[in-house]
Design a protein around this motif. Structure first.
Motif, PDB file in Angstrom:
ATOM      1  N   ASP A  24      -8.334  -9.523  -5.791  1.00  0.00           N
ATOM      2  CA  ASP A  24      -8.071  -8.347  -6.552  1.00  0.00           C
ATOM      3  C   ASP A  24      -9.182  -7.635  -7.115  1.00  0.00           C
ATOM      4  N   ASN A  25     -10.317  -8.018  -6.941  1.00  0.00           N
ATOM      5  CA  ASN A  25     -11.511  -7.128  -7.276  1.00  0.00           C
ATOM      6  C   ASN A  25     -12.021  -6.101  -6.176  1.00  0.00           C
ATOM      7  N   GLY A  26     -11.449  -6.437  -4.983  1.00  0.00           N
ATOM      8  CA  GLY A  26     -11.889  -5.723  -3.583  1.00  0.00           C
ATOM      9  C   GLY A  26     -12.705  -6.686  -2.768  1.00  0.00           C
ATOM     10  N   ALA A  27     -13.228  -7.719  -3.263  1.00  0.00           N
ATOM     11  CA  ALA A  27     -14.134  -8.599  -2.396  1.00  0.00           C
ATOM     12  C   ALA A  27     -13.551  -9.251  -1.325  1.00  0.00           C
ATOM     13  N   LEU A  28     -14.277  -9.330   0.002  1.00  0.00           N
ATOM     14  CA  LEU A  28     -13.730  -9.993   1.168  1.00  0.00           C
ATOM     15  C   LEU A  28     -14.067 -11.471   0.847  1.00  0.00           C
ATOM     16  N   ALA A  38     -16.815 -17.918   0.194  1.00  0.00           N
ATOM     17  CA  ALA A  38     -17.605 -16.924  -0.597  1.00  0.00           C
ATOM     18  C   ALA A  38     -16.603 -15.583  -0.508  1.00  0.00           C
ATOM     19  N   ALA A  39     -17.091 -15.023  -1.622  1.00  0.00           N
ATOM     20  CA  ALA A  39     -16.661 -13.462  -2.076  1.00  0.00           C
ATOM     21  C   ALA A  39     -17.932 -12.643  -1.792  1.00  0.00           C
ATOM     22  N   LEU A  40     -17.464 -11.633  -1.130  1.00  0.00           N
ATOM     23  CA  LEU A  40     -18.481 -10.687  -0.628  1.00  0.00           C
ATOM     24  C   LEU A  40     -18.134  -9.482  -1.156  1.00  0.00           C
ATOM     25  N   GLN A  41     -19.147  -9.073  -2.110  1.00  0.00           N
ATOM     26  CA  GLN A  41     -18.428  -8.150  -3.318  1.00  0.00           C
ATOM     27  C   GLN A  41     -19.067  -6.657  -2.793  1.00  0.00           C
TER      28      GLN A  41
END
Length: 53
Positions: A24-28, A38-41
């Motif tokens: 929802d925050n646009g992280a891959l 992992a969330a790549l921001q």
């Protein structure tokens, strides 16, 4: 891109991971071969084949 293998390059390491989704925050969201996620921001995404099953 979700479902595809990607190469993640950070300042500390480079590794292969499977793209899972965009949160929802646009992280891959990616999952490494060992199961760690992992969330790549930020950064640049290039789509190139890295691994096939």
């Amino acid at each position: 891109m979700p479902g595809h293998w990607v190469t993640v390059c950070t300042a500390a390491e480079t590794y292969a991971a499977r793209a899972i989704a965009i949160d929802d925050n646009g992280a891959l969201l990616v999952e490494r071969e060992g199961g760690r996620r992992a969330a790549l921001q930020h950064g640049e995404v290039s789509i190139r084949p890295t691994k096939t099953e």
